[in-house]
Enzyme design. Structure first.
Site, mmCIF file in Angstrom:
data_model
loop_
_atom_site.group_PDB
_atom_site.id
_atom_site.type_symbol
_atom_site.label_atom_id
_atom_site.label_comp_id
_atom_site.label_asym_id
_atom_site.label_seq_id
_atom_site.Cartn_x
_atom_site.Cartn_y
_atom_site.Cartn_z
ATOM 1 N N ALA A 286 -9.424 -24.020 -17.582
ATOM 2 C CA ALA A 286 -10.598 -24.080 -16.707
ATOM 3 C C ALA A 286 -10.114 -24.353 -15.285
ATOM 4 C CB ALA A 286 -11.531 -25.192 -17.173
ATOM 5 N N ASN B 6 -11.077 -26.777 -13.041
ATOM 6 C CA ASN B 6 -11.235 -28.051 -12.332
ATOM 7 C C ASN B 6 -10.008 -28.944 -12.313
ATOM 8 O OD1 ASN B 6 -11.458 -28.501 -15.077
ATOM 9 N ND2 ASN B 6 -12.890 -30.199 -14.818
ATOM 10 N N SER C 232 -7.321 -20.561 -14.907
ATOM 11 C CA SER C 232 -8.573 -19.964 -14.456
ATOM 12 C C SER C 232 -8.309 -19.053 -13.270
ATOM 13 C CB SER C 232 -9.552 -21.056 -14.026
ATOM 14 O OG SER C 232 -10.631 -20.492 -13.299
ATOM 15 N N GLU C 233 -9.047 -17.960 -13.191
ATOM 16 C CA GLU C 233 -8.905 -17.027 -12.068
ATOM 17 C C GLU C 233 -9.337 -17.699 -10.752
ATOM 18 O OE1 GLU C 233 -10.659 -16.897 -14.747
ATOM 19 O OE2 GLU C 233 -12.701 -16.171 -14.424
ATOM 20 N N VAL D 123 -18.899 -23.760 -23.128
ATOM 21 C CA VAL D 123 -19.299 -23.499 -24.514
ATOM 22 C C VAL D 123 -19.475 -22.009 -24.777
ATOM 23 C CG1 VAL D 123 -21.136 -23.861 -26.214
ATOM 24 C CG2 VAL D 123 -20.285 -25.788 -24.876
ATOM 25 N N PRO D 124 -20.156 -21.254 -23.910
ATOM 26 C CA PRO D 124 -20.266 -19.804 -24.169
ATOM 27 C C PRO D 124 -18.905 -19.120 -24.328
ATOM 28 C CG PRO D 124 -21.802 -20.458 -22.459
ATOM 29 C CD PRO D 124 -20.930 -21.650 -22.718
ATOM 30 N N GLU E 10 -11.725 -27.208 -26.031
ATOM 31 C CA GLU E 10 -12.097 -28.300 -25.134
ATOM 32 C C GLU E 10 -13.200 -27.770 -24.226
ATOM 33 O OE1 GLU E 10 -11.281 -31.395 -24.848
ATOM 34 O OE2 GLU E 10 -9.514 -31.648 -26.118
ATOM 35 N N CYS F 168 -15.645 -32.264 -16.993
ATOM 36 C CA CYS F 168 -16.283 -31.905 -18.269
ATOM 37 C C CYS F 168 -16.983 -33.100 -18.914
ATOM 38 C CB CYS F 168 -15.216 -31.394 -19.213
ATOM 39 S SG CYS F 168 -13.856 -32.561 -19.419
ATOM 40 N N LYS G 3 -19.694 -31.709 -32.029
ATOM 41 C CA LYS G 3 -20.811 -30.763 -31.907
ATOM 42 C C LYS G 3 -20.369 -29.568 -31.076
ATOM 43 C CE LYS G 3 -24.779 -33.212 -31.212
ATOM 44 N NZ LYS G 3 -25.669 -34.329 -30.774
ATOM 45 N N GLY H 108 -16.708 -28.976 -28.741
ATOM 46 C CA GLY H 108 -15.359 -28.540 -29.048
ATOM 47 C C GLY H 108 -14.844 -28.879 -30.420
ATOM 48 N N GLU I 125 -6.953 -33.185 -27.593
ATOM 49 C CA GLU I 125 -5.750 -33.123 -26.771
ATOM 50 C C GLU I 125 -5.257 -34.545 -26.565
ATOM 51 O OE1 GLU I 125 -6.773 -30.612 -23.302
ATOM 52 O OE2 GLU I 125 -5.814 -28.983 -24.435
HETATM 53 N N1 LIG Z 1 -13.394 -30.414 -22.588
HETATM 54 C C1 LIG Z 1 -12.526 -30.337 -21.586
HETATM 55 O O1 LIG Z 1 -11.418 -30.897 -21.616
HETATM 56 C C2 LIG Z 1 -12.889 -29.537 -20.355
HETATM 57 C C3 LIG Z 1 -12.103 -29.715 -19.201
HETATM 58 C C4 LIG Z 1 -12.438 -28.987 -18.057
HETATM 59 C C5 LIG Z 1 -13.511 -28.108 -18.060
HETATM 60 N N2 LIG Z 1 -14.249 -27.952 -19.201
HETATM 61 C C6 LIG Z 1 -15.399 -27.029 -19.203
HETATM 62 O O2 LIG Z 1 -15.046 -25.775 -18.583
HETATM 63 C C7 LIG Z 1 -16.177 -25.232 -17.909
HETATM 64 C C8 LIG Z 1 -15.831 -24.940 -16.462
HETATM 65 O O3 LIG Z 1 -14.639 -24.197 -16.396
HETATM 66 P P1 LIG Z 1 -14.652 -22.605 -16.231
HETATM 67 O O4 LIG Z 1 -15.823 -22.189 -15.405
HETATM 68 O O5 LIG Z 1 -13.291 -22.185 -15.846
HETATM 69 O O6 LIG Z 1 -14.919 -22.147 -17.755
HETATM 70 P P2 LIG Z 1 -14.991 -20.655 -18.313
HETATM 71 O O7 LIG Z 1 -15.449 -20.781 -19.707
HETATM 72 O O8 LIG Z 1 -15.706 -19.758 -17.384
HETATM 73 O O9 LIG Z 1 -13.444 -20.143 -18.298
HETATM 74 C C9 LIG Z 1 -12.452 -20.890 -18.963
HETATM 75 C C10 LIG Z 1 -11.230 -19.987 -19.193
HETATM 76 O O10 LIG Z 1 -11.535 -19.016 -20.180
HETATM 77 C C11 LIG Z 1 -11.218 -17.719 -19.702
HETATM 78 N N3 LIG Z 1 -12.127 -16.770 -20.353
HETATM 79 C C12 LIG Z 1 -13.374 -16.426 -19.980
HETATM 80 N N4 LIG Z 1 -13.920 -15.569 -20.872
HETATM 81 C C13 LIG Z 1 -12.973 -15.366 -21.839
HETATM 82 C C14 LIG Z 1 -12.904 -14.595 -23.042
HETATM 83 N N5 LIG Z 1 -13.925 -13.848 -23.446
HETATM 84 N N6 LIG Z 1 -11.769 -14.649 -23.789
HETATM 85 C C15 LIG Z 1 -10.720 -15.418 -23.399
HETATM 86 N N7 LIG Z 1 -10.709 -16.163 -22.275
HETATM 87 C C16 LIG Z 1 -11.830 -16.146 -21.513
HETATM 88 C C17 LIG Z 1 -11.392 -17.824 -18.206
HETATM 89 O O11 LIG Z 1 -10.687 -16.803 -17.527
HETATM 90 C C18 LIG Z 1 -10.807 -19.209 -17.944
HETATM 91 O O12 LIG Z 1 -9.401 -19.148 -17.874
HETATM 92 C C19 LIG Z 1 -17.267 -26.295 -18.008
HETATM 93 O O13 LIG Z 1 -18.130 -26.009 -19.078
HETATM 94 C C20 LIG Z 1 -16.494 -27.563 -18.330
HETATM 95 O O14 LIG Z 1 -17.270 -28.527 -19.007
HETATM 96 C C21 LIG Z 1 -13.972 -28.646 -20.349
HETATM 97 C C1 LIG Z 2 -9.215 -36.658 -16.956
HETATM 98 N N1 LIG Z 2 -10.675 -36.448 -16.924
HETATM 99 C C2 LIG Z 2 -11.255 -36.988 -15.714
HETATM 100 C C3 LIG Z 2 -11.280 -37.066 -18.107
HETATM 101 C C4 LIG Z 2 -10.954 -34.996 -16.892
HETATM 102 C C5 LIG Z 2 -10.462 -34.253 -18.122
HETATM 103 C C6 LIG Z 2 -10.735 -32.769 -17.961
HETATM 104 C C7 LIG Z 2 -12.220 -32.498 -17.842
HETATM 105 O O1 LIG Z 2 -12.726 -32.006 -16.846
#
Ligand SMILES: NC(=O)c1ccc[n+]([C@@H]2O[C@H](COP(=O)([O-])OP(=O)(O)OC[C@H]3O[C@@H](n4cnc5c(N)ncnc54)[C@H](O)[C@@H]3O)[C@@H](O)[C@H]2O)c1
Ligand SMILES: C[N+](C)(C)CCCC=O
Length: 486
Positions: A153, A155, A180-181, A232-233, A252, A286, A453, A456, A460
């Site tokens: 992702a 962030n 991420s792009e 999630v999507p 995740e 996240c 739920k 994820g 990690e």
């Molecule tokens: N749980 C965690 O540790 C965690 C940490 C950071 C961010 N996030 C979540 O990530 C989201 C924000 O990040 P984002 O906008 O980069 O997410 P995103 O789902 O748009 O993209 C995530 C990654 O998946 C790739 N991707 C997109 N479609 C794909 C496909 N069909 N097949 C394979 N790869 C694909 C993207 O290029 C990117 O590298 C938020 O929902 C945030 O909650 C979760």
């Molecule tokens: C280290 N934090 C702040 C929990 C972020 C983990 C990655 C989620 O955005």
């Protein structure tokens, strides 16, 4: 503030930077000013093939090394990252827009912690001996999965690359990582540092691209495991594609986590926790506790103290160490957040402060606080992934537990109270994977991180991650004759 040299190419494959301008242009925009600071190129099928071949070619010899030998490389990489923390932090700020005040203590340092931690575990990843009746016995062998794909992702680009690479490599796997792009720069530096630390060429590769590149990596038959950090999507798509070929996965994903503040909480700690859980990284985290449930008779004092402390936010040049609140990562994300703020007001929530775009170049918005939010409102149900705090009132413990759990998500949860029995009782009742008691968003690598739920699958960090990057072979040894019925 010195600017580190930008990566000299888009990809890192087989131990070296690789450029391929045949791929679609991928501009890298500095969120604080809107200026383009680099032009990379998305991976073509040839680049993806080259990266997977490099990983496959490096994995067997890497797995044949002892865990101690592998761990030595990871720990050396951790030392290099710490020595270059300033430059890596500046690059993280330029990639994401997050203030240097944050990136200098929360990004490359977290990546180094993961490399050090799993480098230390690598030598202890053994099987076991099991004594059985009649003199028979069994043993287990912990084996690598093979070639892993990491999808990041936007962030926390450095942290996410390291949180995936460290356990994967410690267990004897190779990895192709696609950042991420939106934030493609940092992972390239992680790959370079691993080579400097002694990792064999091809062990950890970085390719650029968006969903199509991620999908090509996920479905390639050379890939044994996919670890996604994303929404999630996207998680549903990647999980389904990986399941079609029975690949291991770690998911995740997103969240809409509750932060519960009881009326006996320390007010400044609770407000501090809400600020950390809503406005750190400009709210792009996240695990953020974006549904802040405050017990009714504390609500006004909470909002007053929050307003006082928000006035101390320093919104400015993220490379200035004094800045504590930076821009959103992109214009697109800023528009998403602005739309949610409009929706919140339309649906009757009270915008107590912030939520305004700043009239300056870049993707700037002031931290927003909504009060009188109800559970049915869009801003209380959907992940916004920006600096928007929803404050909801509650009367009693049973009510707030039911409301906090009434979501498809389950990433994190926080509770503030001075009654520790109640704190542990309520945390125990909340449906979340990564929880905090009288704190928020602490994520040391020794502690598992992940959700339940829709937030994820898998964890990690901590020893738990080892189970997601290795598999056990069991061997039964019969010491006597084989007795068969015929
Ligand atoms: N749980 C965690 O540790 C965690 C940490 C950071 C961010 N996030 C979540 O990530 C989201 C924000 O990040 P984002 O906008 O980069 O997410 P995103 O789902 O748009 O993209 C995530 C990654 O998946 C790739 N991707 C997109 N479609 C794909 C496909 N069909 N097949 C394979 N790869 C694909 C993207 O290029 C990117 O590298 C938020 O929902 C945030 O909650 C979760
Ligand atoms: C280290 N934090 C702040 C929990 C972020 C983990 C990655 C989620 O955005």
């Amino acid at each position: 503030m010195t600017y580190p040299t930008q990566p000299t190419a888009s990809h890192f494959i087989g131990g070296e930077y690789v450029e391929d301008t045949a791929g679609a242009a991928l501009p890298v925009v500095y969120p604080a000013t809107g200026e383009t600071i680099a032009i990379l190129h998305e991976a073509t099928p040839a680049i993806i093939d080259r990266a997977l071949e490099a990983a496959k070619g490096a994995q067997a010899d890497w797995a044949a090394m002892s865990g101690t030998e592998r761990g030595r490389v990871l720990r050396r990489a951790a030392d290099i990252m710490r020595a270059r923390n300033h430059d890596l932090s500046v690059l993280e700020t330029m990639d994401t827009g997050k203030p240097y005040q944050e990136t200098s203590v929360a990004d490359a340092t977290s990546g180094a912690d993961a490399l050090e931690y799993f480098g230390g575990l690598a030598g202890s990843l053994t099987g076991e001996h099991i004594q059985l009746p009649g003199g028979d016995w069994a043993y287990t062998v912990r084996e690598p999965l093979g070639v892993c794909v990491g999808l990041g992702a936007w962030n926390y680009p450095t942290q996410i690359a390291c949180w995936k690479a460290a356990p994967a490599l410690a267990c004897g796997n190779a990895m192709v990582f696609k950042p991420s792009e939106t934030t493609p720069l940092c992972a390239l530096k992680v790959a370079k540092i691993l080579i400097e630390a002694g990792a064999p060429p091809g062990l950890f590769n970085v390719v650029q691209g968006a969903g199509a590149a991620g999908a090509a990596l996920t479905t390639d038959p050379r890939v044994d495991k996919v670890s996604l950090t994303g929404s999630v999507p996207t998680g549903k798509k990647v999980y389904a594609a990986a399941a079609a070929e029975m690949k291991h996965v770690t998911m995740e994903l997103g969240g809409k986590s509750p932060l519960v503040v009881f009326d006996d909480a320390d007010l400044d700690d609770a407000v501090g926790g809400a600020i950390l859980g809503n406005f750190y990284s400009s709210g792009q985290v996240c695990s953020n506790g974006t549904r802040v449930f405050v017990q009714r008779n504390l609500r006004d004092a909470f909002l007053d103290r929050l307003s006082e402390r928000l006035a101390n936010a320093v919104i400015g040049d993220p490379l200035d160490p004094e800045t504590s609140f930076g821009p959103m990562v992109s214009e697109g994300q800023l528009q998403i957040v602005l739309n949610y703020i409009s929706k919140g007001t339309e649906e009757g929530a009270r915008l107590v402060s912030g939520g305004q775009r700043l009239d300056r170049p870049g993707c700037w918005i002031t931290p927003a606080v909504f009060a009188d939010v109800t559970d049915d409102m869009t801003i209380a149900r959907e992940e916004i992934f920006g600096p928007v705090m929803c404050v909801l009132d509650f009367e009693n413990e049973d009510e707030v537990i039911a409301r906090a759990n009434a979501t498809e998500y389950g990433l994190s949860a926080g509770v503030f109270t001075s009654d520790l029995q109640r704190g542990h009782r309520v945390i125990g009742a909340l449906q979340a994977g990564s929880c905090f008691l009288n704190s928020y968003n602490d994520a040391p690598v020794e502690v598992p991180f992940g959700g339940v739920k829709m937030s994820g699958v898998g964890r990690e960090n901590s020893k738990a991650a080892i189970e997601h990057y290795s598999q056990l072979k069991s061997v039964y040894v019969r010491m006597g004759r084989v007795e068969a019925p015929f």
